[in-house]
Enzyme design. Structure first.
Site, PDB file in Angstrom:
ATOM      1  N   GLY A  21       0.803  -1.205   0.000  1.00 60.24           N
ATOM      2  CA  GLY A  21       0.000   0.000   0.000  1.00 60.24           C
ATOM      3  C   GLY A  21       0.842   1.264   0.000  1.00 60.24           C
ATOM      4  N   ARG A  25       7.166   1.989   1.096  1.00 63.69           N
ATOM      5  CA  ARG A  25       7.495   0.571   1.209  1.00 63.69           C
ATOM      6  C   ARG A  25       7.814  -0.015  -0.161  1.00 63.69           C
ATOM      7  NH1 ARG A  25       4.685  -1.506   5.570  1.00 63.69           N
ATOM      8  NH2 ARG A  25       6.573  -0.890   6.573  1.00 63.69           N
ATOM      9  N   ARG A  44       1.489  11.176  -8.702  1.00 65.08           N
ATOM     10  CA  ARG A  44       0.923  11.338  -7.354  1.00 65.08           C
ATOM     11  C   ARG A  44       1.778  10.671  -6.284  1.00 65.08           C
ATOM     12  NH1 ARG A  44      -5.350  12.136  -7.661  1.00 65.08           N
ATOM     13  NH2 ARG A  44      -5.647  12.579  -9.858  1.00 65.08           N
ATOM     14  N   ARG A  88      -0.704  -8.658  -3.626  1.00 64.90           N
ATOM     15  CA  ARG A  88      -0.750  -7.604  -2.609  1.00 64.90           C
ATOM     16  C   ARG A  88       0.059  -8.059  -1.411  1.00 64.90           C
ATOM     17  NH1 ARG A  88      -2.232  -4.110   1.057  1.00 64.90           N
ATOM     18  NH2 ARG A  88      -3.531  -4.706   2.818  1.00 64.90           N
ATOM     19  N   SER A  91      -0.377  -5.188   5.567  1.00 66.99           N
ATOM     20  CA  SER A  91      -0.558  -5.498   6.983  1.00 66.99           C
ATOM     21  C   SER A  91      -2.036  -5.725   7.270  1.00 66.99           C
ATOM     22  CB  SER A  91      -0.034  -4.345   7.850  1.00 66.99           C
ATOM     23  OG  SER A  91      -0.727  -3.144   7.547  1.00 66.99           O
ATOM     24  N   ASP A 207      -1.127  -6.016  14.237  1.00 62.15           N
ATOM     25  CA  ASP A 207      -1.755  -5.739  15.522  1.00 62.15           C
ATOM     26  C   ASP A 207      -2.885  -6.736  15.742  1.00 62.15           C
ATOM     27  OD1 ASP A 207      -4.496  -4.041  14.786  1.00 62.15           O
ATOM     28  OD2 ASP A 207      -2.890  -3.751  13.347  1.00 62.15           O
ATOM     29  N   ARG A 220       7.641  -3.888  12.655  1.00 55.88           N
ATOM     30  CA  ARG A 220       6.906  -4.053  11.400  1.00 55.88           C
ATOM     31  C   ARG A 220       7.872  -4.294  10.242  1.00 55.88           C
ATOM     32  NH1 ARG A 220       1.442  -0.748  10.584  1.00 55.88           N
ATOM     33  NH2 ARG A 220       0.566  -0.907  12.666  1.00 55.88           N
TER      34      ARG A 220
END
Length: 238
Positions: A21, A25, A44, A88, A91, A207, A220
């Site tokens: 996402g 990353r 963008r 994909r 998290s 989480d 993470r």
């Protein structure tokens, strides 16, 4: 072929794209794992890269957050850039005790109450499936690498913050019969199904609603490395 959201030239993307996402990353994955990565689009600030992993072309491109965003980018990759496979990598929050923080999870189905599929192609089902071939390849590679990969029903939510009237996370879990929550896979699976392409969703539990445990930024990053390695090994096997 440029689109309103992607300025990459024709042939700029590999047949398999890893899709986190977060644009940063995507940058981290490309610069850490790929050989000679090149930015092929940055409209963008949604970065797309192509390089090689163990000699095989692989692309990485961010999806942004939510189904409308991944819906745009994945559709254009499939429809206009000849991409065959999108994995994909993101998290998720755990709804159930068996999914702990750090766990790597593979979506076996995505449940959503979103109208994305309905308004895109009159698809009325609340449950969509990933591509069996990619999931089988991921599980095979996980076994080879000694990585535990847990199967789960994923809740693809349109809402990050929900009000108590919805019954809290327990009410959402019980209504959707889901094991964890994220915000993108339902739209990705729909686009793949509509366009005759392939999609899968690998997640790291960041989480837990059950234990209230939450990974910090460093944890993470370290945990996501396992998922990234599994995704990359899958990409070059497809």
């Amino acid at each position: 072929m440029a689109t309103p959201h992607n300025t990459a030239p024709e042939g700029a993307f590999a047949k398999t794209v890893l899709m986190p996402g977060d644009p940063l990353r995507a940058k981290f994955i490309a610069e850490t794992y790929l050989t000679d990565p090149k930015v092929v689009t940055s409209v963008r600030n949604i970065y797309g890269y192509t390089g090689t992993y163990k000699g095989v072309p692989v692309s990485v491109m961010a999806s942004g957050m939510g189904m409308p965003s991944i819906g745009i980018y994945s559709y254009e990759l499939y429809k206009f850039y000849g991409v065959e496979n999108i994995i994909r990598i993101g998290s998720a929050g755990s709804y159930v005790p068996r999914l702990y923080v750090h766990d790597v999870v593979l979506a076996e189905k995505a449940y959503s109450e979103s109208t994305f599929a309905l308004y895109q192609n009159r698809e009325q089902s609340n449950i969509l499936l990933p591509s069996p071939h990619i999931n089988e390849t991921i599980l095979s590679k996980a076994n080879e690498l000694g990585i535990e990969c847990k199967m789960a029903t994923v809740h693809s939510s349109d809402v990050f913050y929900s009000e108590p009237v919805m019954g809290g996370w327990e009410g959402i879990r019980d209504r959707t019969h889901s094991d964890c929550v994220e915000m993108e896979s339902f739209a990705l699976f729909h686009n793949a199904n509509v366009l005759g392409k392939n999609a899968a969703c690998l997640l790291t539990i960041s989480d837990s609603f059950v234990t209230k445990c939450e990974l910090n930024a460093e944890d993470r990053q370290n945990s996501f490395n396992t998922m990234m390695r599994l995704a990359l090994e899958t990409a070059i096997a497809l």
